[in-house]
Design a protein around this motif. Structure first.
Motif, short mmCIF file in Angstrom:
data_model
loop_
_atom_site.label_atom_id
_atom_site.label_comp_id
_atom_site.label_asym_id
_atom_site.label_seq_id
_atom_site.Cartn_x
_atom_site.Cartn_y
_atom_site.Cartn_z
N GLU A 163 -3.65 20.64 -7.92
CA GLU A 163 -3.70 21.17 -9.18
C GLU A 163 -2.85 21.80 -9.88
N ALA A 164 -1.91 22.56 -8.95
CA ALA A 164 -0.74 23.07 -9.47
C ALA A 164 0.21 22.03 -10.24
N ALA A 165 0.24 20.78 -9.71
CA ALA A 165 1.14 20.09 -10.32
C ALA A 165 0.94 19.64 -11.77
N LEU A 166 -0.44 19.78 -12.23
CA LEU A 166 -0.95 19.70 -13.49
C LEU A 166 -0.69 20.91 -14.58
N ARG A 167 -0.19 21.99 -13.81
CA ARG A 167 0.24 23.24 -14.50
C ARG A 167 1.47 23.66 -14.61
N ALA A 168 2.26 23.44 -13.78
CA ALA A 168 3.74 23.48 -13.67
C ALA A 168 4.58 23.50 -14.95
N LEU A 169 4.98 24.24 -15.60
CA LEU A 169 5.60 24.18 -16.97
C LEU A 169 7.02 23.94 -16.63
N VAL A 170 7.30 22.58 -15.97
CA VAL A 170 8.76 22.22 -15.81
C VAL A 170 9.31 21.69 -17.14
N CYS A 171 8.47 21.61 -18.28
CA CYS A 171 8.90 21.00 -19.61
C CYS A 171 8.21 21.81 -20.40
N VAL A 225 0.99 -1.36 -0.09
CA VAL A 225 -0.15 -0.05 -0.10
C VAL A 225 0.92 1.30 -0.08
N PHE A 226 0.64 2.20 -1.10
CA PHE A 226 1.65 3.39 -1.20
C PHE A 226 0.59 4.52 -1.16
N ARG A 227 1.00 5.36 -0.52
CA ARG A 227 0.31 6.67 -0.46
C ARG A 227 1.31 7.76 -0.64
N GLY A 228 0.74 8.46 -1.47
CA GLY A 228 1.81 9.85 -1.83
C GLY A 228 0.86 11.10 -1.83
N TRP A 229 1.67 12.15 -1.71
CA TRP A 229 1.20 13.80 -1.84
C TRP A 229 2.21 14.26 -2.68
N GLU A 230 1.84 15.06 -3.91
CA GLU A 230 2.69 15.87 -4.65
C GLU A 230 2.03 17.03 -4.90
N SER A 231 2.73 18.39 -4.79
CA SER A 231 2.11 19.64 -4.89
C SER A 231 2.81 20.35 -6.10
N SER A 232 3.61 19.86 -6.58
CA SER A 232 4.44 20.79 -7.61
C SER A 232 4.67 20.01 -8.89
N MET A 233 4.67 18.89 -9.18
CA MET A 233 5.07 18.16 -10.25
C MET A 233 4.15 16.70 -10.48
N ILE A 234 4.08 16.26 -11.53
CA ILE A 234 3.28 14.74 -11.74
C ILE A 234 4.07 13.86 -10.86
N MET A 235 3.50 13.05 -10.10
CA MET A 235 3.86 12.10 -9.38
C MET A 235 5.00 11.19 -10.09
N GLY A 236 6.09 10.79 -9.83
CA GLY A 236 6.96 9.98 -10.66
C GLY A 236 6.41 8.57 -11.17
#
Length: 283
Positions: free
Chosen positions: A176-184, A113-124
């Motif tokens: 939602e910010a992770a969906l919009r961050a233009l790191v690419c 069981v894996f739980r994750g929180w990501e605020s700035s980019m798409i989860m790896g």
């Protein structure tokens, strides 16, 4: 297990041995101490040689069993000092990003069981190869580490095989910010969002998105990952924190559950992803 962590565990073992040999009522053998504590003898040996991590209760009875209960606070402080251990990026990335990715790959393989929180980019675990390639390139420049981008990308993508393992469950929350961050480039992010939409229906995945419009009980701060509700990994700019002491793990689980209250799932999550995708096409 990190070198820092193992060295600290071995140092604690040395201190435990010192207490056994300096017992006020006379030097104790390992077998004698084991009998006194009601333990199997191998446990004494494993603790003293850094082969097993002591619990707070182990340390309490050891201090009392060696006739030195006043040593308990010192022993507990030593334990707390390495239960949450620091893996510096400078040391970890000395050979590039692939060894770090291989470590995380091993963690995923052994986790149910894996739980994750990501605020700035798409989860790896959801990243496309091209998106991951840009992430690794940027971090290589930041950390001034050896460039092994393609090897790191392959290791990260291999981790995604776990998504199709019916024995595993992934409970992921992203802001939602992770969906919009233009790191690419926008075209790469667009393909990444398409990929993200595709994982919403997987039976092993529960993907929640916290919209910008959601009411928040706590700020959407640092990313973290929880493995089988017993180990937490937190990334900072200079290091990874590997946290295993129960009170701290429980704090992160409470944090995750609090964030979850603001997330949307299923079709509502799809709508947030689709909105980000549509806006990307307009830029």
């Amino acid at each position: 297990m990190s070198t820092d962590y193992q060295q600290s565990r071995e140092a604690l073992g040395v201190r435990l041995r010192e207490l056994r040999l300096s017992a006020p009522d006379g030097r104790l053998t390992g077998s004698a101490l084991a009998r006194r504590l009601g333990w199997p003898q191998p446990k004494v040996s494993k603790l003293e040689n850094g082969k097993q991590t002591a619990t707070p209760e182990d340390l309490r009875v050891w201090a009392e069993g060696t006739g030195q209960p006043e040593a308990y606070d010192e022993l507990l402080a030593r334990l707390r000092g390495f239960e949450s251990h620091i893996r510096s990026w400078r040391r970890q990335l000395a050979s590039g990003h692939k060894p770090v990715q291989d470590t995380h790959l091993a963690e995923h393989m052994s986790t149910t069981v894996f739980r994750g929180w990501e605020s700035s980019m798409i989860m790896g675990i959801f990243q496309t190869p091209e998106y991951a390639r840009h992430i690794f390139t940027r971090y290589t420049e930041l950390q001034q580490s050896p460039r092994d981008t393609e090897e790191a990308v392959r290791s990260r993508i291999k981790r995604q095989e776990a998504l199709y393992d019916p024995t595993k469950r992934f409970h992921i929350i992203m802001w939602e910010a992770a969906l919009r961050a233009l790191v690419c480039p926008p075209s790469v992010l667009g393909a990444q969002l398409d990929r993200l939409s595709g994982v919403v229906g997987l039976d092993t995945v529960e993907l929640g998105i916290i919209p910008f419009s959601a009411s928040l009980k706590i700020p959407p701060a640092t990313a973290f990952w929880v493995y089988d509700d017993s180990r937490v990994i937190v990334e900072t700019w200079h290091s990874e924190l590997w946290i295993e002491d129960e009170p701290s793990v429980k704090t992160y689980l409470r944090t995750w559950n609090t964030l979850r209250e603001s997330a949307v799932y299923g079709r509502d999550a799809q709508r947030v992803i689709s909105a980000a995708r549509r806006e990307l096409n307009m830029t």
